[in-house]
Design a protein around this motif. Structure first.
Motif, PDB file in Angstrom:
ATOM      1  N   ARG A  71     -15.137  20.888  17.597  1.00 39.95           N
ATOM      2  CA  ARG A  71     -13.736  21.286  17.467  1.00 39.95           C
ATOM      3  C   ARG A  71     -13.479  22.641  18.127  1.00 39.95           C
ATOM      4  O   ARG A  71     -14.348  23.511  18.160  1.00 39.95           O
ATOM      5  CB  ARG A  71     -13.335  21.350  15.995  1.00 39.95           C
ATOM      6  CG  ARG A  71     -13.457  20.010  15.298  1.00 39.95           C
ATOM      7  CD  ARG A  71     -12.575  19.919  14.070  1.00 39.95           C
ATOM      8  NE  ARG A  71     -12.604  18.581  13.510  1.00 39.95           N
ATOM      9  CZ  ARG A  71     -11.903  17.556  13.982  1.00 39.95           C
ATOM     10  NH1 ARG A  71     -11.107  17.728  15.024  1.00 39.95           N
ATOM     11  NH2 ARG A  71     -11.983  16.372  13.424  1.00 39.95           N
ATOM     12  N   ILE A  72     -12.256  22.812  18.623  1.00 41.20           N
ATOM     13  CA  ILE A  72     -11.807  24.072  19.215  1.00 41.20           C
ATOM     14  C   ILE A  72     -10.883  24.746  18.192  1.00 41.20           C
ATOM     15  O   ILE A  72     -10.110  24.069  17.509  1.00 41.20           O
ATOM     16  CB  ILE A  72     -11.039  23.830  20.527  1.00 41.20           C
ATOM     17  CG1 ILE A  72     -11.812  22.869  21.442  1.00 41.20           C
ATOM     18  CG2 ILE A  72     -10.714  25.132  21.222  1.00 41.20           C
ATOM     19  CD1 ILE A  72     -13.152  23.346  21.891  1.00 41.20           C
ATOM     20  N   ASP A  73     -10.941  26.073  18.093  1.00 43.12           N
ATOM     21  CA  ASP A  73     -10.254  26.719  16.970  1.00 43.12           C
ATOM     22  C   ASP A  73      -8.888  27.305  17.318  1.00 43.12           C
ATOM     23  O   ASP A  73      -8.404  28.213  16.659  1.00 43.12           O
ATOM     24  CB  ASP A  73     -11.147  27.800  16.345  1.00 43.12           C
ATOM     25  CG  ASP A  73     -11.181  29.080  17.164  1.00 43.12           C
ATOM     26  OD1 ASP A  73     -10.835  29.032  18.364  1.00 43.12           O
ATOM     27  OD2 ASP A  73     -11.548  30.123  16.600  1.00 43.12           O
ATOM     28  N   PHE A  74      -8.210  26.755  18.372  1.00 36.82           N
ATOM     29  CA  PHE A  74      -6.843  27.188  18.638  1.00 36.82           C
ATOM     30  C   PHE A  74      -6.018  26.016  19.161  1.00 36.82           C
ATOM     31  O   PHE A  74      -6.532  25.128  19.844  1.00 36.82           O
ATOM     32  CB  PHE A  74      -6.806  28.359  19.636  1.00 36.82           C
ATOM     33  CG  PHE A  74      -7.449  28.076  20.966  1.00 36.82           C
ATOM     34  CD1 PHE A  74      -6.709  27.571  22.029  1.00 36.82           C
ATOM     35  CD2 PHE A  74      -8.798  28.340  21.173  1.00 36.82           C
ATOM     36  CE1 PHE A  74      -7.295  27.310  23.263  1.00 36.82           C
ATOM     37  CE2 PHE A  74      -9.398  28.093  22.410  1.00 36.82           C
ATOM     38  CZ  PHE A  74      -8.644  27.576  23.450  1.00 36.82           C
ATOM     39  N   LEU A  75      -4.727  25.989  18.812  1.00 33.65           N
ATOM     40  CA  LEU A  75      -3.808  24.987  19.318  1.00 33.65           C
ATOM     41  C   LEU A  75      -3.388  25.358  20.736  1.00 33.65           C
ATOM     42  O   LEU A  75      -3.204  26.533  21.057  1.00 33.65           O
ATOM     43  CB  LEU A  75      -2.572  24.883  18.429  1.00 33.65           C
ATOM     44  CG  LEU A  75      -2.812  24.480  16.970  1.00 33.65           C
ATOM     45  CD1 LEU A  75      -1.485  24.413  16.213  1.00 33.65           C
ATOM     46  CD2 LEU A  75      -3.528  23.141  16.884  1.00 33.65           C
ATOM     47  N   ILE A  76      -3.209  24.346  21.592  1.00 28.12           N
ATOM     48  CA  ILE A  76      -2.857  24.571  22.994  1.00 28.12           C
ATOM     49  C   ILE A  76      -1.444  24.052  23.238  1.00 28.12           C
ATOM     50  O   ILE A  76      -1.180  22.862  23.037  1.00 28.12           O
ATOM     51  CB  ILE A  76      -3.840  23.848  23.933  1.00 28.12           C
ATOM     52  CG1 ILE A  76      -5.285  24.279  23.653  1.00 28.12           C
ATOM     53  CG2 ILE A  76      -3.473  24.120  25.390  1.00 28.12           C
ATOM     54  CD1 ILE A  76      -6.319  23.512  24.464  1.00 28.12           C
ATOM     55  N   PRO A  77      -0.512  24.893  23.666  1.00 28.43           N
ATOM     56  CA  PRO A  77       0.854  24.425  23.980  1.00 28.43           C
ATOM     57  C   PRO A  77       0.823  23.352  25.057  1.00 28.43           C
ATOM     58  O   PRO A  77       0.118  23.490  26.072  1.00 28.43           O
ATOM     59  CB  PRO A  77       1.551  25.699  24.488  1.00 28.43           C
ATOM     60  CG  PRO A  77       0.772  26.833  23.900  1.00 28.43           C
ATOM     61  CD  PRO A  77      -0.649  26.348  23.862  1.00 28.43           C
TER      62      PRO A  77
ATOM     63  N   SER B 177      11.649  21.492  28.400  1.00 28.49           N
ATOM     64  CA  SER B 177      10.415  21.090  27.730  1.00 28.49           C
ATOM     65  C   SER B 177      10.587  20.863  26.239  1.00 28.49           C
ATOM     66  O   SER B 177       9.922  20.004  25.652  1.00 28.49           O
ATOM     67  CB  SER B 177       9.341  22.148  27.971  1.00 28.49           C
ATOM     68  OG  SER B 177       8.112  21.769  27.409  1.00 28.49           O
ATOM     69  N   GLN B 178      11.457  21.624  25.585  1.00 28.55           N
ATOM     70  CA  GLN B 178      11.523  21.565  24.119  1.00 28.55           C
ATOM     71  C   GLN B 178      12.289  20.345  23.602  1.00 28.55           C
ATOM     72  O   GLN B 178      12.240  20.059  22.405  1.00 28.55           O
ATOM     73  CB  GLN B 178      12.095  22.871  23.574  1.00 28.55           C
ATOM     74  CG  GLN B 178      11.209  24.058  23.923  1.00 28.55           C
ATOM     75  CD  GLN B 178      11.516  25.323  23.142  1.00 28.55           C
ATOM     76  OE1 GLN B 178      10.631  26.133  22.915  1.00 28.55           O
ATOM     77  NE2 GLN B 178      12.757  25.513  22.716  1.00 28.55           N
ATOM     78  N   ASP B 179      12.964  19.596  24.489  1.00 24.48           N
ATOM     79  CA  ASP B 179      13.609  18.340  24.095  1.00 24.48           C
ATOM     80  C   ASP B 179      12.937  17.165  24.792  1.00 24.48           C
ATOM     81  O   ASP B 179      13.564  16.170  25.115  1.00 24.48           O
ATOM     82  CB  ASP B 179      15.103  18.374  24.425  1.00 24.48           C
ATOM     83  CG  ASP B 179      15.861  17.197  23.806  1.00 24.48           C
ATOM     84  OD1 ASP B 179      15.474  16.753  22.706  1.00 24.48           O
ATOM     85  OD2 ASP B 179      16.833  16.718  24.424  1.00 24.48           O
TER      86      ASP B 179
ATOM     87  N   PRO C  97       8.812  23.166  20.175  1.00 27.71           N
ATOM     88  CA  PRO C  97       8.709  24.512  20.737  1.00 27.71           C
ATOM     89  C   PRO C  97       7.531  24.634  21.690  1.00 27.71           C
ATOM     90  O   PRO C  97       6.469  24.049  21.470  1.00 27.71           O
ATOM     91  CB  PRO C  97       8.514  25.403  19.509  1.00 27.71           C
ATOM     92  CG  PRO C  97       9.072  24.623  18.368  1.00 27.71           C
ATOM     93  CD  PRO C  97       8.797  23.188  18.701  1.00 27.71           C
ATOM     94  N   ILE C  98       7.726  25.397  22.746  1.00 27.87           N
ATOM     95  CA  ILE C  98       6.630  25.624  23.684  1.00 27.87           C
ATOM     96  C   ILE C  98       5.451  26.251  22.966  1.00 27.87           C
ATOM     97  O   ILE C  98       4.295  25.907  23.215  1.00 27.87           O
ATOM     98  CB  ILE C  98       7.116  26.479  24.866  1.00 27.87           C
ATOM     99  CG1 ILE C  98       7.956  25.612  25.804  1.00 27.87           C
ATOM    100  CG2 ILE C  98       5.938  27.085  25.619  1.00 27.87           C
ATOM    101  CD1 ILE C  98       8.464  26.322  27.021  1.00 27.87           C
TER     102      ILE C  98
END
Length: 514
Positions: free
Chosen positions: A205-211, A316-318, A480-481
């Motif tokens: 597992r990687i410990d950060f979320l990626i936009p 991008s957000q929609d 959200p981005i």
């Protein structure tokens, strides 16, 4: 080798990417429609429809025909990303999928099951949609029937999924131009497993979320990371997949990971560890520049002066490919406020407004209230006078590398014009990731100065070769981005909410810890 002359393989699919914060859930009607996936299909319908399209199930059928499989197609259901799958849809479709596969096994023992899944399905009643489904299949089939699944690059892969399946194989491109190819790779691995090849599993597992806006494999660091992932498949390593994760699913399994399979545990572990370490080393590179709506339009207008190709703005957000309803109005307002010329935006999804345009007819000037029906904070319906330039029934065939031959049915549609701005208005939603989505209502995308697309990354497959520049914009929307803007409550303790960001803490009810 199989005990059968021909390997007996069941084929099934249940595909959904779930945004816990999106406005509209995926019910049975969404799966019946498909929205770019195959519409709800059973039995021979799957074989007939899974040809010439860019989907994993297509690759599996192609491989199976060449390898002489005895294919037992059961159920295929796919729906556009949205809020989680309704309890009814998950139960009805999940039960049918499991029961149809088990019925095929009872009729004559199966060698294997090929599954076309997403990897980021959340249901109202089950946060780990695919994990629960795979566990049910494993319990019913026993340990000897091989289960292999092709998954989206955005999969949120859980331990339950890895344990229940013999192999999980992910896309390597975003835009996903390799979905069919992934089906081929997964099917070939299935054959090797049925033949008795050893296959040990590793999950890191990687410990950060990626936009998602910065996950594209057409740019760095994604391009280099996926080249590395592919290169790891050597010296006894059968498969390596890097899953970037879909960072809007509010459950413990959300987040990036690496899954590897090798002829020994040591080889699988080492390959997974190397790729995971490379992702962690690239953490600070998962960033990009984003513009407010009018700022982005003004920047595009400046870049378009003297340009021979359009400037593309990503709303991008929609993004309907991330749970949006494709009906927010921020970018449309910005185009008109800035008096943009030779500009077009799509898709604006509003069945009521489309019906009014059809009633008025081509050439009519009417006042319409568009969009804003999703009640996104900061967004509202937009009322303006438009000329109805062209009407359409919404049926056409996509030609770009992402949708690749998919038959689109977007319902009553129209091209509206307000000054120098044209709007592609439809009744059904899908992500604007194909230039035919402008052409079908008479807009030549290559001849525009500015194009606004409701997409995050997939549009790049068909638009980037023809774009002067690409800018990402941040009009209000449900995706959200930055994932840090989402009100999570159920993530894994301590995961960073974005690259270099604060860590999630359930103990503080979603408040962030530095």
């Amino acid at each position: 080798m199989s005990r059968h002359t021909a390997r007996r393989v069941a084929l099934a699919g249940f595909v959904h990417e779930s945004n816990s914060f999106a406005p509209t859930p995926a019910g049975l009607a969404a799966f019946r429609h498909g929205g770019g996936y195959l519409p709800l299909s059973r039995g021979a319908q799957i074989l007939n429809r899974a040809r010439g399209v860019n989907l994993p199930i297509c690759g599996a059928v192609e491989h199976g025909e060449g390898a002489g499989w005895e294919m037992m197609p059961t159920l295929y259901a796919g729906a556009l990303p949205s809020a989680p799958v309704t309890e009814e849809a998950y139960r009805v479709l999940g039960d049918e999928l499991v029961e149809s596969v088990l019925a095929a096994h009872r009729a004559a023992p199966l060698d294997a099951v090929f599954l076309d899944l997403h990897g980021a399905m959340v249901a109202e009643s089950e946060p780990d949609g695919e994990g629960a489904l795979l566990k049910r299949l494993r319990a019913g089939l026993g340990p000897n029937v091989k289960i292999v699944a092709a998954l989206d690059l955005h999969g949120n892969i859980t331990s339950a999924m890895v344990e229940a399946a013999d192999a999980l194989v992910g896309f390597r491109t975003y835009p996903h131009v390799d979905m069919r190819e992934t089906g081929l790779r997964a099917a070939a691995l299935l054959d090797r497993l049925v033949a008795g090849a050893p296959c040990f599993k590793a999950l890191r597992r990687i410990d950060f979320l990626i936009p998602i806006s910065w996950q594209s494999t057409l740019m760095q660091p994604g391009q280099a990371l996926y080249a590395m992932t592919e290169a790891e498949e050597r010296d006894g390593v059968a498969s390596v997949s890097l899953f970037m994760g879909f960072p809007a699913a509010d459950f413990e399994g959300c987040g990036p990971c690496v899954v590897a399979y090798g002829e020994t545990q040591a080889k699988a572990d080492a390959a997974a560890a190397r790729v995971a370490r490379a992702v962690e080393d690239a953490e600070d590179d998962f960033r990009g520049e984003a513009y407010a709506p009018e700022e982005g339009v003004r920047r595009a207008m400046a870049l378009a002066q003297g340009a021979t190709k359009p400037v593309v703005l990503a709303d991008s957000q929609d993004n309907p490919g991330a749970g949006g309803d494709s009906d927010t109005t921020g970018m449309l307002r910005a185009l008109i406020a800035c008096d943009a010329q030779r500009a077009a935006i799509g898709l604006m999804v509003d069945a009521q407004a489309a019906a009014q345009a059809h009633e008025a007819g081509e050439g009519a000037r009417i006042t319409l209230t568009l969009g804003g029906r999703s009640r996104i904070p900061g967004d509202a319906p937009f009322t303006h006078s438009f000329v109805v330039e062209k009407l359409s029934d919404g049926r056409f065939v996509a030609t770009g590398p992402f949708y690749a031959g998919a038959k689109m049915e977007l319902g009553r549609s129209a091209c509206l014009r307000a000054g120098g701005v044209r709007v592609v208005l439809t009744s059904e939603k899908t992500q604007l990731a194909d230039r035919e989505m402008f052409r079908f209502v008479g807009i030549a995308p290559e001849e525009q100065a500015i194009l606004v697309v409701k997409s995050s990354v997939h549009f790049r497959a068909d638009f980037q070769p023809y774009a002067q520049a690409i800018l990402t914009c941040v009009a209000p929307g449900p995706m959200p981005i930055s994932p840090a803007a989402l009100p999570f409550t159920r993530l894994r303790e301590g995961i960073k909410l974005e690259p270099g960001g604060e860590r999630f803490s359930a103990r503080r009810s979603g408040k962030r810890l530095a």
